[in-house]
Write a protein that holds these residues in place. Sequence first.
Motif, PDB file in Angstrom:
ATOM      1  N   ALA A 223       4.750  -4.081  -9.301  1.00 19.88           N
ATOM      2  CA  ALA A 223       5.882  -3.311  -9.829  1.00 19.88           C
ATOM      3  C   ALA A 223       6.087  -2.026  -9.041  1.00 19.88           C
ATOM      4  O   ALA A 223       7.229  -1.629  -8.772  1.00 19.88           O
ATOM      5  CB  ALA A 223       5.648  -3.000 -11.309  1.00 19.88           C
ATOM      6  N   ILE A 224       4.990  -1.376  -8.642  1.00 21.73           N
ATOM      7  CA  ILE A 224       5.097  -0.141  -7.854  1.00 21.73           C
ATOM      8  C   ILE A 224       5.683  -0.440  -6.474  1.00 21.73           C
ATOM      9  O   ILE A 224       6.539   0.295  -5.967  1.00 21.73           O
ATOM     10  CB  ILE A 224       3.721   0.535  -7.726  1.00 21.73           C
ATOM     11  CG1 ILE A 224       3.182   0.934  -9.106  1.00 21.73           C
ATOM     12  CG2 ILE A 224       3.807   1.757  -6.829  1.00 21.73           C
ATOM     13  CD1 ILE A 224       3.969   1.994  -9.811  1.00 21.73           C
ATOM     14  N   GLN A 225       5.240  -1.535  -5.854  1.00 25.81           N
ATOM     15  CA  GLN A 225       5.771  -1.913  -4.548  1.00 25.81           C
ATOM     16  C   GLN A 225       7.238  -2.307  -4.648  1.00 25.81           C
ATOM     17  O   GLN A 225       8.011  -2.090  -3.718  1.00 25.81           O
ATOM     18  CB  GLN A 225       4.949  -3.054  -3.956  1.00 25.81           C
ATOM     19  CG  GLN A 225       3.556  -2.645  -3.516  1.00 25.81           C
ATOM     20  CD  GLN A 225       2.770  -3.793  -2.915  1.00 25.81           C
ATOM     21  OE1 GLN A 225       3.037  -4.962  -3.187  1.00 25.81           O
ATOM     22  NE2 GLN A 225       1.775  -3.475  -2.097  1.00 25.81           N
ATOM     23  N   GLU A 226       7.623  -2.883  -5.761  1.00 29.92           N
ATOM     24  CA  GLU A 226       9.019  -3.240  -5.959  1.00 29.92           C
ATOM     25  C   GLU A 226       9.905  -1.993  -5.952  1.00 29.92           C
ATOM     26  O   GLU A 226      11.070  -2.047  -5.543  1.00 29.92           O
ATOM     27  CB  GLU A 226       9.176  -3.988  -7.286  1.00 29.92           C
ATOM     28  CG  GLU A 226      10.507  -4.659  -7.480  1.00 29.92           C
ATOM     29  CD  GLU A 226      10.706  -5.876  -6.594  1.00 29.92           C
ATOM     30  OE1 GLU A 226      11.870  -6.258  -6.404  1.00 29.92           O
ATOM     31  OE2 GLU A 226       9.713  -6.429  -6.084  1.00 29.92           O
ATOM     32  N   ASP A 227       9.333  -0.875  -6.367  1.00 30.15           N
ATOM     33  CA  ASP A 227      10.064   0.399  -6.377  1.00 30.15           C
ATOM     34  C   ASP A 227       9.904   1.172  -5.074  1.00 30.15           C
ATOM     35  O   ASP A 227      10.277   2.343  -5.004  1.00 30.15           O
ATOM     36  CB  ASP A 227       9.581   1.266  -7.545  1.00 30.15           C
ATOM     37  CG  ASP A 227      10.050   0.732  -8.883  1.00 30.15           C
ATOM     38  OD1 ASP A 227      11.023  -0.038  -8.908  1.00 30.15           O
ATOM     39  OD2 ASP A 227       9.448   1.085  -9.919  1.00 30.15           O
ATOM     40  N   GLY A 228       9.344   0.532  -4.037  1.00 24.08           N
ATOM     41  CA  GLY A 228       9.243   1.175  -2.736  1.00 24.08           C
ATOM     42  C   GLY A 228       8.030   2.069  -2.561  1.00 24.08           C
ATOM     43  O   GLY A 228       8.042   2.961  -1.711  1.00 24.08           O
TER      44      GLY A 228
END
Length: 313
Positions: free
Chosen positions: A214-219
């Motif tokens: 989820a954190i990686q999805e937000d860049g």
Amino acid sequence: MPSNRLLQPAAALLSASTRRVKPATCGRLYEAARQAHTSSQSLGISARPRPTLRTTSRLPAVAPRGARSIFIQTEQTPNPDALKFLPNHRVLPENVSTPFIEYLNPRSTIAPPYPSPLAAQLMAIDGVTAVFYGPDFITVTKSPDANWVHIRPEVFSLITEAITSGQEIVAVSKKEGGEDGQETAEEDSLSYNENDSEVVGMIKELLETRIRPAIQEDGGDIEFRGFEDGYVKLKLRGACRTCDSSTVTLKNGIEGMLMHYIEEVKGVHQVMDQEEEIALREFQKFEEKLRQQKGPDAAPTTPGKGSLDSVPG
């Protein structure tokens, strides 16, 4: 018998008529086809080799890779000052063990252990303050007063040029130790370590499988810094590092999930760099001044436990 005699002449007659009509009919069809062919040639519409085959034969060996990679997607992040770029191309080399690389100033882009010509060019864009490399994405952070209308086209152009030309995005320097402003992890902080306790192992597994995607999805990305006295120490990276909602993310999202699944966890503490702590103190001073001007009945501006609005008095 009479019926047979009647059928035979009829068949003979039909065969004869077919022989007489067929040449004429075929002749008309042939003439029409020939005229259509002649007309198409006069209009420039002629049979040609398939353009795909001819184009492919002329492309160099690396062209298909470049052709796939020029399609760059962008995704908004919770941080309005950060944009996530997906170049359809691996960003971090496979021989690099770190899960991310973050460049916070121009000097860090040319310093070991991971200098990056592309990051140096991106940092040279007016208004860009940080460049973050994930496994397959690039997050660019700008200053609050800069405008994406001017920055985004330049970022597109530089990323496209770097990938289509085969330029090495990240170089690996033999010299150890990172320059100030280049944030990396020598190894993934969420990877398995035989010296970890059972609780730490569960924390890492939960962070790796449920929270990091989820954190990686937000860049951005997340870094595990330790577990002491029931509190998990975490460091947010990329777009999440300077996001105003990072406190909400840690408290309402990450802390709630860890406490729900692991009873030993009492809470989550965000680890900040010295520059971030200074910026936070300055923001808190500004917030306190603003609240005094609004009065004690002013609505909270910084949500989350430990913020100024949650402090009595």
